[in-house]
Design a protein around this motif. Structure first.
Motif, PDB file in Angstrom:
ATOM      1  N   ASN A 188       0.829  -1.209   0.000  1.00 28.37           N
ATOM      2  CA  ASN A 188       0.000   0.000   0.000  1.00 28.37           C
ATOM      3  C   ASN A 188       0.857   1.249   0.000  1.00 28.37           C
ATOM      4  OD1 ASN A 188      -2.943  -0.979   0.305  1.00 28.37           O
ATOM      5  ND2 ASN A 188      -1.792  -2.208   1.780  1.00 28.37           N
ATOM      6  N   GLY A 189       0.368   2.281  -0.690  1.00 29.14           N
ATOM      7  CA  GLY A 189       1.132   3.516  -0.842  1.00 29.14           C
ATOM      8  C   GLY A 189       0.374   4.707  -0.274  1.00 29.14           C
ATOM      9  N   PHE A 190       1.114   5.609   0.353  1.00 29.61           N
ATOM     10  CA  PHE A 190       0.551   6.780   1.023  1.00 29.61           C
ATOM     11  C   PHE A 190       1.262   8.028   0.527  1.00 29.61           C
ATOM     12  CE2 PHE A 190       0.130   3.032   3.465  1.00 29.61           C
ATOM     13  CZ  PHE A 190      -1.110   3.106   4.073  1.00 29.61           C
ATOM     14  N   THR A 191       0.497   9.046   0.217  1.00 28.30           N
ATOM     15  CA  THR A 191       1.093  10.295  -0.258  1.00 28.30           C
ATOM     16  C   THR A 191       1.031  11.337   0.851  1.00 28.30           C
ATOM     17  OG1 THR A 191       0.378   9.750  -2.487  1.00 28.30           O
ATOM     18  CG2 THR A 191       0.980  12.050  -2.094  1.00 28.30           C
ATOM     19  N   LEU A 192       2.147  12.028   1.035  1.00 26.90           N
ATOM     20  CA  LEU A 192       2.187  13.055   2.081  1.00 26.90           C
ATOM     21  C   LEU A 192       1.378  14.259   1.629  1.00 26.90           C
ATOM     22  CD1 LEU A 192       3.415  13.849   4.857  1.00 26.90           C
ATOM     23  CD2 LEU A 192       5.327  14.843   3.596  1.00 26.90           C
ATOM     24  N   GLU A 193       0.373  14.596   2.420  1.00 29.81           N
ATOM     25  CA  GLU A 193      -0.439  15.787   2.140  1.00 29.81           C
ATOM     26  C   GLU A 193       0.163  16.925   2.969  1.00 29.81           C
ATOM     27  OE1 GLU A 193      -2.067  18.585   1.564  1.00 29.81           O
ATOM     28  OE2 GLU A 193      -3.644  17.388   0.623  1.00 29.81           O
ATOM     29  N   PRO A 194       0.915  17.841   2.315  1.00 33.24           N
ATOM     30  CA  PRO A 194       1.683  18.814   3.096  1.00 33.24           C
ATOM     31  C   PRO A 194       0.820  19.737   3.958  1.00 33.24           C
ATOM     32  CG  PRO A 194       2.234  18.921   0.736  1.00 33.24           C
ATOM     33  CD  PRO A 194       1.047  18.026   0.870  1.00 33.24           C
ATOM     34  N   SER A 195      -0.419  20.008   3.512  1.00 28.93           N
ATOM     35  CA  SER A 195      -1.202  20.977   4.283  1.00 28.93           C
ATOM     36  C   SER A 195      -1.612  20.422   5.645  1.00 28.93           C
ATOM     37  CB  SER A 195      -2.436  21.421   3.485  1.00 28.93           C
ATOM     38  OG  SER A 195      -3.276  20.313   3.279  1.00 28.93           O
ATOM     39  N   ILE A 196      -1.717  19.102   5.783  1.00 29.43           N
ATOM     40  CA  ILE A 196      -2.046  18.552   7.104  1.00 29.43           C
ATOM     41  C   ILE A 196      -0.882  17.739   7.680  1.00 29.43           C
ATOM     42  CG2 ILE A 196      -4.558  18.546   6.821  1.00 29.43           C
ATOM     43  CD1 ILE A 196      -4.380  15.554   6.093  1.00 29.43           C
ATOM     44  N   GLY A 197       0.204  17.608   6.886  1.00 33.93           N
ATOM     45  CA  GLY A 197       1.392  16.899   7.375  1.00 33.93           C
ATOM     46  C   GLY A 197       1.170  15.423   7.613  1.00 33.93           C
ATOM     47  N   GLU A 198       0.255  14.818   6.881  1.00 35.85           N
ATOM     48  CA  GLU A 198      -0.047  13.396   7.094  1.00 35.85           C
ATOM     49  C   GLU A 198       0.129  12.601   5.810  1.00 35.85           C
ATOM     50  OE1 GLU A 198      -1.189  11.438   9.650  1.00 35.85           O
ATOM     51  OE2 GLU A 198      -1.036  13.064  11.109  1.00 35.85           O
ATOM     52  N   PHE A 199       0.626  11.363   5.954  1.00 32.51           N
ATOM     53  CA  PHE A 199       0.615  10.437   4.828  1.00 32.51           C
ATOM     54  C   PHE A 199      -0.811   9.904   4.689  1.00 32.51           C
ATOM     55  CE2 PHE A 199       5.202  10.066   5.779  1.00 32.51           C
ATOM     56  CZ  PHE A 199       5.717  10.205   4.496  1.00 32.51           C
ATOM     57  N   CYS A 200      -1.388  10.034   3.496  1.00 28.33           N
ATOM     58  CA  CYS A 200      -2.772   9.589   3.283  1.00 28.33           C
ATOM     59  C   CYS A 200      -2.793   8.463   2.254  1.00 28.33           C
ATOM     60  CB  CYS A 200      -3.625  10.749   2.768  1.00 28.33           C
ATOM     61  SG  CYS A 200      -3.642  12.133   3.915  1.00 28.33           S
ATOM     62  N   LEU A 201      -3.607   7.460   2.512  1.00 30.20           N
ATOM     63  CA  LEU A 201      -3.693   6.310   1.604  1.00 30.20           C
ATOM     64  C   LEU A 201      -4.098   6.786   0.208  1.00 30.20           C
ATOM     65  CD1 LEU A 201      -3.632   3.214   1.264  1.00 30.20           C
ATOM     66  CD2 LEU A 201      -6.054   3.189   1.879  1.00 30.20           C
ATOM     67  N   SER A 202      -3.216   6.535  -0.770  1.00 36.27           N
ATOM     68  CA  SER A 202      -3.504   6.997  -2.133  1.00 36.27           C
ATOM     69  C   SER A 202      -3.389   5.856  -3.135  1.00 36.27           C
ATOM     70  CB  SER A 202      -2.526   8.114  -2.532  1.00 36.27           C
ATOM     71  OG  SER A 202      -1.191   7.693  -2.316  1.00 36.27           O
ATOM     72  N   HIS A 203      -2.626   4.804  -2.805  1.00 37.91           N
ATOM     73  CA  HIS A 203      -2.416   3.675  -3.715  1.00 37.91           C
ATOM     74  C   HIS A 203      -2.685   2.391  -2.943  1.00 37.91           C
ATOM     75  CE1 HIS A 203      -0.314   6.972  -5.620  1.00 37.91           C
ATOM     76  NE2 HIS A 203      -0.061   6.259  -6.690  1.00 37.91           N
ATOM     77  N   GLU A 204      -3.956   1.966  -2.951  1.00 36.84           N
ATOM     78  CA  GLU A 204      -4.321   0.787  -2.166  1.00 36.84           C
ATOM     79  C   GLU A 204      -4.036  -0.480  -2.960  1.00 36.84           C
ATOM     80  OE1 GLU A 204      -8.281   1.051  -0.640  1.00 36.84           O
ATOM     81  OE2 GLU A 204      -7.918  -0.532   0.854  1.00 36.84           O
ATOM     82  N   ASN A 205      -3.499  -1.482  -2.293  1.00 33.75           N
ATOM     83  CA  ASN A 205      -3.224  -2.788  -2.895  1.00 33.75           C
ATOM     84  C   ASN A 205      -2.524  -2.665  -4.253  1.00 33.75           C
ATOM     85  OD1 ASN A 205      -3.155  -5.550  -3.134  1.00 33.75           O
ATOM     86  ND2 ASN A 205      -5.241  -5.698  -3.950  1.00 33.75           N
TER      87      ASN A 205
END
Ligand code: AHG
Ligand code: MN
Ligand code: MN
Length: 348
Positions: A188-205
């Protein structure tokens, strides 16, 4: 707060995802989840520094009264220390080994001695690309310790076959920053959303296409590679509409970035043995094993040209190995050619 955010949108943060997936491990105590979260935090610290890399000289002058030496620190040393600190003070590993240090570290604190895991990492991969603003990365590999809980970590904890990995992943500092990991239940892949400083699930499975149209190799070395490798690269360049050849040549020179592109689009990355480096250049434990785990979990393959990367028994910490990694059919084809041409050469 994240629950609130989630109710408002479909965002799943890395921490939420890790907690939810803990159920994949029966009797799990949460230590591995906490370790993955610690790595996520360390990579945000590295990301912040990487983003400022071009300003290093300007800010260095401005910050000259700050902590001595800090602004002069090379980025790979900075990344190394950020990761070491995160895992040491996080307390979820009894030791760590990194490409930047000759010896492994055994963490001698009560919490670390009691922990179940060790970690190995390449803190900054593709470091020659830092000065030219090209994507770089961090790669990590986690094993259950071999030594007894309560003891200090020893070398055998770090010399395990890749097949024993319990988790592996990488962070790519690219046009966006992504963290990709596996615990043996898919990728699984997560992209850093700079405005909230969180890695968010963007590429599932994530799944790597079985075939691809991209080959990645430092072609400057081609005539110092084996006949099998040369024959395969030549095959990739041939014109044949039925098999969509010629393929495209793409080589960034950052393993993480080349691997990441091929994982998404389909392709093969090759770093073979060369005349200068018969065992190749890449390191088995810090680079090849973790990416091999991810490749296999995504449906691809990783070999040293003869056998599966994750079956290789490491004999020393900084061991190198040739690497053929990516789409299943592409890796199988280069294998056949190596078997055919290089074996023939050995017999003659
Ligand atoms: P590192 O920066 O961690 O030493 O790794 C560099 C590696 C890898 O990222 C890349 O694919 C490879 O070296 C490139 O080597 P060549 O310049 O020999 O092609
Ligand atoms: Mn590297
Ligand atoms: Mn490195």
């Amino acid at each position: 707060m994240w629950r609130y955010l989630r109710a408002m949108s479909s965002i799943v943060t890395l921490s939420e995802f890790i907690m939810e997936r803990q159920a994949d491990f029966p009797y799990a105590s949460g230590d591995l989840s906490r370790l993955l979260a610690d790595i996520g935090i360390a990579s945000k610290i590295v990301n912040h520094k990487v983003n400022k890399a071009g300003l290093q000289d300007i800010l260095g002058a401005m910050e000259s009264t700050n902590v001595q030496g800090e602004t002069q620190m090379k980025l790979d040393v900075f990344a190394d220390q950020a990761l070491l600190n995160a895992v040491r003070w996080g307390g979820q590993v009894c030791g760590a080994a990194s490409e930047e240090n000759e010896r492994y570290f055994a963490f001698d604190t009560e919490t670390c001695r009691k922990s179940k895991y060790v970690i190995l990492f390449d803190p900054l991969d593709g470091s020659s690309n830092i000065d030219v603003n090209v994507s770089i990365g961090t790669i990590f590999s986690v094993f259950r310790r071999k030594s007894s809980v309560g003891d200090l970590a020893n070398v055998n904890d770090f010399l395990q076959r890749g097949a024993e990995q319990v988790a592996a992943g990488y962070v790519i500092y690219g046009s966006s920053t992504m963290l990709v990991y596996t615990t043996g239940h898919g990728v699984n892949g997560f992209t850093l959303e700079p405005s909230i400083g969180e890695f968010c699930l963007s590429h599932e499975n994530m799944r790597i296409p079985e075939d691809g149209k991209i080959y990645s190799i430092n072609e400057g070395n081609l005539y110092t590679c084996s006949k099998g490798v040369q024959t395969y690269v030549d095959w990739c360049r041939q014109n044949d509409k039925k098999t969509s050849r010629p393929y495209s040549a793409r080589y960034i020179g950052s393993l993480v970035a080349d691997f990441h592109r091929n994982l998404i689009k389909g392709g093969i990355y090759i770093y073979p043995g060369t005349e200068k480096n018969p065992e190749g250049k890449l390191r088995l434990q810090y680079e090849c094993n973790p990416l091999a785990f991810i490749a296999e979990q995504a449906g691809g393959l990783a070999t040293d040209g003869k056998q599966r990367i994750m079956d290789l028994q490491p004999k020393e910490l900084h061991q190198r190995t040739p690497l053929f990694i990516g789409s299943k059919n592409m890796v199988e084809r280069v294998h056949q050619m190596i078997a055919e041409y290089d074996q023939a050469e050995i017999k003659n």
